[in-house]
Design a protein around this motif. Structure first.
Motif, PDB file in Angstrom:
ATOM      1  N   UNK A 102       0.704  -1.110   0.014  1.00 22.95           N
ATOM      2  CA  UNK A 102      -0.068   0.061   0.019  1.00 22.95           C
ATOM      3  C   UNK A 102       0.787   1.461   0.318  1.00 22.95           C
ATOM      4  N   UNK A 103       0.602   2.221  -1.017  1.00 20.89           N
ATOM      5  CA  UNK A 103       1.426   3.433  -0.808  1.00 20.89           C
ATOM      6  C   UNK A 103       0.926   4.601  -0.597  1.00 20.89           C
ATOM      7  N   UNK A 104      -0.346   4.328   0.011  1.00 21.53           N
ATOM      8  CA  UNK A 104      -1.213   5.588   0.649  1.00 21.53           C
ATOM      9  C   UNK A 104      -2.467   4.884   1.019  1.00 21.53           C
ATOM     10  N   UNK A 105      -2.808   5.348   2.419  1.00 20.50           N
ATOM     11  CA  UNK A 105      -3.723   4.933   3.038  1.00 20.50           C
ATOM     12  C   UNK A 105      -3.663   3.624   3.705  1.00 20.50           C
ATOM     13  N   UNK A 106      -4.381   2.994   4.287  1.00 18.68           N
ATOM     14  CA  UNK A 106      -5.936   3.182   4.192  1.00 18.68           C
ATOM     15  C   UNK A 106      -6.426   4.539   4.862  1.00 18.68           C
ATOM     16  N   UNK A 107      -7.272   5.229   4.349  1.00 23.57           N
ATOM     17  CA  UNK A 107      -7.939   6.252   4.907  1.00 23.57           C
ATOM     18  C   UNK A 107      -9.459   5.826   4.954  1.00 23.57           C
ATOM     19  N   UNK A 108      -9.866   6.176   6.212  1.00 17.87           N
ATOM     20  CA  UNK A 108     -11.297   5.855   6.383  1.00 17.87           C
ATOM     21  C   UNK A 108     -12.209   7.213   6.477  1.00 17.87           C
TER      22      UNK A 108
END
Length: 137
Positions: A102-108
């Motif tokens: 994963x290069x960004x996140x996870x964002x919830x």
């Protein structure tokens, strides 16, 4: 796990002309519009979602000139593809078993979860899990 292409992102410095092309020429309909402040980045952004029978194109336009249309490392044109997924945690676990980081996140957020991976060529792919109205899957 992977359900479908959720949307394709295009960065443009000619938002009006691009909307006209996709709607007047290709038959897309404007699904929604929003203005994003992007506090901290210093560059506001307009987002327009266009829909053609379930295929969504997300147009992104940053305030500024065509020479410097967006924050550093952004460019005009194709930005990324987004894949709708059914479960972020399971998908991240699965990708880890395949050696995909994963290069960004996870964002919830209230509407869903987002993360990004890269293909072998460095093209970003957004993973998008949508929540129902109550914020649950």
């Amino acid at each position: 796990m992977f359900k479908r292409i959720d949307h394709i992102e295009i960065v443009t410095d000619q938002l009006g002309r691009t909307i006209d092309f996709y709607t007047d020429v290709l038959g897309f309909k404007v699904k929604s519009r929003q203005r994003v402040d992007r506090s901290g980045l210093g560059v506001p952004m307009d987002i327009v979602y266009l829909d053609l029978n379930g295929t969504v194109v997300e147009l992104m336009s940053y305030d500024g000139s065509s020479v410097d249309p967006a924050p550093e490392k952004e460019h005009l044109g194709y930005r990324m593809m987004a894949l709708e997924i059914d479960d972020m945690q399971k998908t991240v676990g699965y990708l880890d078993t395949k050696g995909v980081k994963i290069v960004w996140g996870p964002k919830v957020g209230p509407k869903g979860a987002r993360a990004e991976i890269c293909d072998p060529n460095g093209n970003h792919i957004e993973l998008r899990q949508w929540f129902d109205v109550c914020g649950k899957v």
